[in-house]
Design a protein around this motif. Structure first.
Motif, PDB file in Angstrom:
ATOM      1  N   LEU A 143       1.126  -0.912   0.108  1.00  0.00           N
ATOM      2  CA  LEU A 143      -0.313  -0.272   0.058  1.00  0.00           C
ATOM      3  C   LEU A 143       0.617   0.831   0.187  1.00  0.00           C
ATOM      4  O   LEU A 143       0.853   2.083  -0.893  1.00  0.00           O
ATOM      5  CB  LEU A 143      -0.743   0.022   1.910  1.00  0.00           C
ATOM      6  CG  LEU A 143      -1.945   1.192   1.073  1.00  0.00           C
ATOM      7  CD1 LEU A 143      -2.772   1.603   0.418  1.00  0.00           C
ATOM      8  CD2 LEU A 143      -2.784   1.202   3.270  1.00  0.00           C
ATOM      9  N   LEU A 144       1.556   1.065   0.726  1.00  0.00           N
ATOM     10  CA  LEU A 144       2.885   2.036   0.952  1.00  0.00           C
ATOM     11  C   LEU A 144       3.408   2.798  -0.149  1.00  0.00           C
ATOM     12  O   LEU A 144       3.695   3.938  -1.508  1.00  0.00           O
ATOM     13  CB  LEU A 144       3.592   2.501   2.471  1.00  0.00           C
ATOM     14  CG  LEU A 144       3.068   2.423   3.540  1.00  0.00           C
ATOM     15  CD1 LEU A 144       4.261   2.044   4.868  1.00  0.00           C
ATOM     16  CD2 LEU A 144       1.930   3.861   4.281  1.00  0.00           C
ATOM     17  N   SER A 145       4.234   1.614  -0.710  1.00  0.00           N
ATOM     18  CA  SER A 145       5.342   1.664  -1.903  1.00  0.00           C
ATOM     19  C   SER A 145       4.089   2.297  -3.419  1.00  0.00           C
ATOM     20  O   SER A 145       5.128   2.512  -3.716  1.00  0.00           O
ATOM     21  CB  SER A 145       6.014   0.490  -2.405  1.00  0.00           C
ATOM     22  OG  SER A 145       4.641  -0.565  -2.608  1.00  0.00           O
ATOM     23  N   SER A 146       3.034   2.360  -3.241  1.00  0.00           N
ATOM     24  CA  SER A 146       2.060   2.824  -3.886  1.00  0.00           C
ATOM     25  C   SER A 146       1.532   4.273  -4.641  1.00  0.00           C
ATOM     26  O   SER A 146       0.884   4.355  -4.914  1.00  0.00           O
ATOM     27  CB  SER A 146       0.642   1.501  -5.041  1.00  0.00           C
ATOM     28  OG  SER A 146      -0.020   1.932  -3.513  1.00  0.00           O
ATOM     29  N   LEU A 147       1.736   3.954  -3.158  1.00  0.00           N
ATOM     30  CA  LEU A 147       1.485   5.991  -3.141  1.00  0.00           C
ATOM     31  C   LEU A 147       1.541   7.260  -3.970  1.00  0.00           C
ATOM     32  O   LEU A 147       2.910   7.125  -3.657  1.00  0.00           O
ATOM     33  CB  LEU A 147       2.020   6.756  -1.213  1.00  0.00           C
ATOM     34  CG  LEU A 147       0.462   5.766  -0.709  1.00  0.00           C
ATOM     35  CD1 LEU A 147       1.278   5.569   1.020  1.00  0.00           C
ATOM     36  CD2 LEU A 147      -1.114   5.857  -0.734  1.00  0.00           C
ATOM     37  N   THR A 148       1.430   8.580  -4.654  1.00  0.00           N
ATOM     38  CA  THR A 148       1.689   9.484  -4.892  1.00  0.00           C
ATOM     39  C   THR A 148       2.668  10.081  -4.278  1.00  0.00           C
ATOM     40  O   THR A 148       1.949  10.417  -3.043  1.00  0.00           O
ATOM     41  CB  THR A 148       1.127   9.615  -6.803  1.00  0.00           C
ATOM     42  OG1 THR A 148      -0.347   9.765  -5.609  1.00  0.00           O
ATOM     43  CG2 THR A 148       0.445   8.613  -7.138  1.00  0.00           C
ATOM     44  N   PRO A 149       3.225  10.963  -4.525  1.00  0.00           N
ATOM     45  CA  PRO A 149       3.996  11.988  -4.225  1.00  0.00           C
ATOM     46  C   PRO A 149       2.915  13.540  -3.607  1.00  0.00           C
ATOM     47  O   PRO A 149       1.760  13.447  -3.857  1.00  0.00           O
ATOM     48  CB  PRO A 149       4.416  13.356  -4.379  1.00  0.00           C
ATOM     49  CG  PRO A 149       5.420  11.646  -5.197  1.00  0.00           C
ATOM     50  CD  PRO A 149       4.116  11.130  -6.024  1.00  0.00           C
ATOM     51  N   GLY A 150       3.285  13.101  -1.970  1.00  0.00           N
ATOM     52  CA  GLY A 150       1.341  14.229  -1.653  1.00  0.00           C
ATOM     53  C   GLY A 150       0.403  13.290  -1.267  1.00  0.00           C
ATOM     54  O   GLY A 150      -0.769  13.983  -0.578  1.00  0.00           O
ATOM     55  N   GLU A 151       0.168  12.141  -1.770  1.00  0.00           N
ATOM     56  CA  GLU A 151      -1.069  11.170  -1.274  1.00  0.00           C
ATOM     57  C   GLU A 151      -1.255  11.818  -0.072  1.00  0.00           C
ATOM     58  O   GLU A 151      -0.873  11.055   1.036  1.00  0.00           O
ATOM     59  CB  GLU A 151      -1.219   9.795  -2.154  1.00  0.00           C
ATOM     60  CG  GLU A 151      -2.916  10.068  -2.329  1.00  0.00           C
ATOM     61  CD  GLU A 151      -2.633   8.247  -3.470  1.00  0.00           C
ATOM     62  OE1 GLU A 151      -3.528   8.379  -3.136  1.00  0.00           O
ATOM     63  OE2 GLU A 151      -1.311   7.900  -4.331  1.00  0.00           O
ATOM     64  N   VAL A 152      -2.709  11.906   0.391  1.00  0.00           N
ATOM     65  CA  VAL A 152      -4.123  11.335   1.843  1.00  0.00           C
ATOM     66  C   VAL A 152      -3.797  10.024   1.667  1.00  0.00           C
ATOM     67  O   VAL A 152      -4.542   9.090   0.712  1.00  0.00           O
ATOM     68  CB  VAL A 152      -4.072  11.584   1.777  1.00  0.00           C
ATOM     69  CG1 VAL A 152      -5.309  11.976   3.249  1.00  0.00           C
ATOM     70  CG2 VAL A 152      -4.403  14.098   1.264  1.00  0.00           C
ATOM     71  N   LEU A 153      -3.623   9.360   2.982  1.00  0.00           N
ATOM     72  CA  LEU A 153      -3.853   7.679   2.815  1.00  0.00           C
ATOM     73  C   LEU A 153      -4.458   7.674   4.310  1.00  0.00           C
ATOM     74  O   LEU A 153      -4.279   8.031   5.153  1.00  0.00           O
ATOM     75  CB  LEU A 153      -2.859   6.867   3.479  1.00  0.00           C
ATOM     76  CG  LEU A 153      -2.685   5.656   3.766  1.00  0.00           C
ATOM     77  CD1 LEU A 153      -3.398   4.835   2.690  1.00  0.00           C
ATOM     78  CD2 LEU A 153      -0.929   4.717   4.377  1.00  0.00           C
ATOM     79  N   PHE A 154      -6.007   7.114   4.841  1.00  0.00           N
ATOM     80  CA  PHE A 154      -7.124   7.206   4.717  1.00  0.00           C
ATOM     81  C   PHE A 154      -6.714   5.204   5.809  1.00  0.00           C
ATOM     82  O   PHE A 154      -6.553   4.319   5.228  1.00  0.00           O
ATOM     83  CB  PHE A 154      -7.808   7.608   4.550  1.00  0.00           C
ATOM     84  CG  PHE A 154      -9.101   7.270   5.783  1.00  0.00           C
ATOM     85  CD1 PHE A 154      -9.040   7.762   7.124  1.00  0.00           C
ATOM     86  CD2 PHE A 154     -10.679   6.810   5.635  1.00  0.00           C
ATOM     87  CE1 PHE A 154     -10.213   7.823   7.601  1.00  0.00           C
ATOM     88  CE2 PHE A 154     -11.453   6.687   6.457  1.00  0.00           C
ATOM     89  CZ  PHE A 154     -10.847   7.315   7.553  1.00  0.00           C
ATOM     90  N   ILE A 155      -6.501   5.568   7.009  1.00  0.00           N
ATOM     91  CA  ILE A 155      -6.757   3.945   7.443  1.00  0.00           C
ATOM     92  C   ILE A 155      -7.800   3.773   8.283  1.00  0.00           C
ATOM     93  O   ILE A 155      -7.450   4.201   9.230  1.00  0.00           O
ATOM     94  CB  ILE A 155      -5.244   3.605   8.141  1.00  0.00           C
ATOM     95  CG1 ILE A 155      -4.391   3.295   7.068  1.00  0.00           C
ATOM     96  CG2 ILE A 155      -5.879   1.655   8.702  1.00  0.00           C
ATOM     97  CD1 ILE A 155      -3.049   2.935   7.506  1.00  0.00           C
ATOM     98  N   ASP A 156      -8.873   3.676   7.977  1.00  0.00           N
ATOM     99  CA  ASP A 156      -9.727   3.973   9.671  1.00  0.00           C
ATOM    100  C   ASP A 156      -9.945   1.928  10.050  1.00  0.00           C
ATOM    101  O   ASP A 156      -8.861   1.539  10.282  1.00  0.00           O
ATOM    102  CB  ASP A 156     -11.367   3.090   8.692  1.00  0.00           C
ATOM    103  CG  ASP A 156     -13.043   3.718   9.974  1.00  0.00           C
ATOM    104  OD1 ASP A 156     -12.532   4.064  10.475  1.00  0.00           O
ATOM    105  OD2 ASP A 156     -13.749   3.420   9.137  1.00  0.00           O
ATOM    106  N   GLU A 157     -10.148   2.304  11.482  1.00  0.00           N
ATOM    107  CA  GLU A 157      -9.791   1.753  12.706  1.00  0.00           C
ATOM    108  C   GLU A 157      -8.890   0.948  12.834  1.00  0.00           C
ATOM    109  O   GLU A 157      -7.817  -0.130  12.381  1.00  0.00           O
ATOM    110  CB  GLU A 157     -10.616   0.000  12.160  1.00  0.00           C
ATOM    111  CG  GLU A 157     -12.474  -0.153  12.555  1.00  0.00           C
ATOM    112  CD  GLU A 157     -12.805   1.159  14.024  1.00  0.00           C
ATOM    113  OE1 GLU A 157     -12.693   0.263  15.051  1.00  0.00           O
ATOM    114  OE2 GLU A 157     -13.648   2.446  13.779  1.00  0.00           O
ATOM    115  N   ILE A 158      -8.110   2.017  12.682  1.00  0.00           N
ATOM    116  CA  ILE A 158      -6.502   1.543  12.685  1.00  0.00           C
ATOM    117  C   ILE A 158      -5.675   0.526  13.713  1.00  0.00           C
ATOM    118  O   ILE A 158      -5.000   0.221  13.682  1.00  0.00           O
ATOM    119  CB  ILE A 158      -5.459   3.041  12.279  1.00  0.00           C
ATOM    120  CG1 ILE A 158      -4.051   2.690  11.734  1.00  0.00           C
ATOM    121  CG2 ILE A 158      -5.726   4.624  14.128  1.00  0.00           C
ATOM    122  CD1 ILE A 158      -3.487   3.803  11.866  1.00  0.00           C
TER     123      ILE A 158
END
Length: 342
Positions: free
Chosen positions: A99-114
């Motif tokens: 998941l992390l390696s596919s993020l683009t620069p500046g992208e917001v990652l939302f993880i519910d029930e973290i």
């Protein structure tokens, strides 16, 4: 009735589309949570001025208060893409690495029930949040090697209903932590007025106020009750405008009483009072007697009953208060102590 207050996803695509359409898209449209909104606005404005991704954000609080909506707003107002996932879906470090390696620069990652992420994934997240880097293990045993992988800068927005379960090292890596509170009736009435306008339902003030009083301080429940009122008007009145009597009839049909208790709430209180004489009763025993999962009673039913003073938690188990007896119309046993004397 559970679908009117449950924290899960809507039952079908139409409900999902309606719920999505009712979500505000900016902090100015978001009703309630004034302090959190002001803090988030400052955070976003500072990041915009400095031309950097906003700090990582942790949103905690009961279900249905707007944590997912605020995550969407953070992405929208930052002009960034939003990637959504959930803690139960991340059960291995490899899941998080992909998941992390596919993020683009500046992208917001939302993880519910973290708080429900696997421990191995949590430990990988520490380094990712702090240094935008993860270490991937290749091989096994004595020949295993660690390969560092740089990540694009991102903003993590975590949401949790049980912040106490988050390990301190993870919590400390969030630059901003906010706790969302239950809504006041007047705030919920504003939510209902906005939603009613968007779905084409005309309701006078007293009708909106009645829905807000039965919504348990939760906007998600308010919107769902509003949709059931809309359904009732379409079927029984063949129109999209109603009054207080129509709201009463619709919500009574769905077993939502004047203070927002539903069938399961009353079943828990009824068993606690009539079968166990008001308690104390252990959660497991109460769960078996009601025929409902213990986790549902603890996370969905119990918080509201405790908040309105109908149930107490003691070292020996759950107890019913005199207010609960009065609400069910059951005489209070002589000599029983009020909650504040226990």
């Amino acid at each position: 009735m559970d679908d009117l207050r449950d924290a899960g996803t809507p039952a079908d695509d139409s409900e999902l589309a309606i719920e999505g359409a009712l979500r505000p898209t900016s902090l100015t449209e978001f009703v309630g949570q004034q302090k959190v909104r002001a803090q988030l606005q400052l955070l976003l404005d500072a990041a915009r001025i400095q031309r950097r991704p906003p700090d990582h954000i942790l949103l905690s609080g009961p279900p249905g208060l707007g944590k997912t909506t605020l995550a969407m707003i953070v992405a929208h107002e930052s002009g960034r893409a939003l990637r959504m996932s959930s803690g139960p879906a991340i059960q291995h470090a490899g899941d998080l690495a992909a998941l992390l390696s596919s993020l683009t620069p500046g992208e917001v990652l939302f993880i519910d029930e973290i708080h429900r992420m696997a421990r191995s994934a949590e430990e990988m997240l520490y380094l990712a949040m702090e240094d935008f880097r993860i270490d991937i293990m290749v091989g096994k045993g004595a020949g295993a090697t660690s390969i560092p992988l740089d990540l694009a800068p991102f903003t993590l927005v975590g949401a949790t209903t049980r912040s106490g379960l988050l390990p301190n090292p993870l919590r400390d890596r969030f630059g901003f932590t906010a706790h969302l509170e239950y809504y006041e009736p007047e705030e919920l009435e504003r939510v209902i007025a906005r939603s009613a306008l968007m779905i084409g339902v005309g309701l006078p003030g007293p009708a909106r106020d009645e829905i807000s009083r039965r919504s348990r301080g939760t906007p998600r429940i308010a919107n769902r009750l509003l949709r059931r009122v809309r359904d009732y008007l379409l079927v029984h009145a063949d129109q999209t405008a109603g009054d207080l009597a129509a709201v009463d009839a619709a919500l009574d049909l769905y077993d939502v009483d004047r203070i927002g208790l539903d069938r399961l709430d009353r079943a828990v209180l009824d068993v606690l009072i009539r079968r166990f004489r008001g308690g104390p009763v252990g959660l497991g025993t109460l769960s078996v007697a009601v025929g409902e999962e213990a986790d549902t009673i603890e996370s969905v039913v119990e918080p509201y009953l405790v908040r309105i003073g109908f149930m107490g938690r003691t070292p020996r188990g759950r107890i019913a208060t005199p207010e609960a007896y009065a609400h069910l119309g059951v005489p209070h046993p002589t000599g029983a102590l009020p909650l504040h004397d226990l």
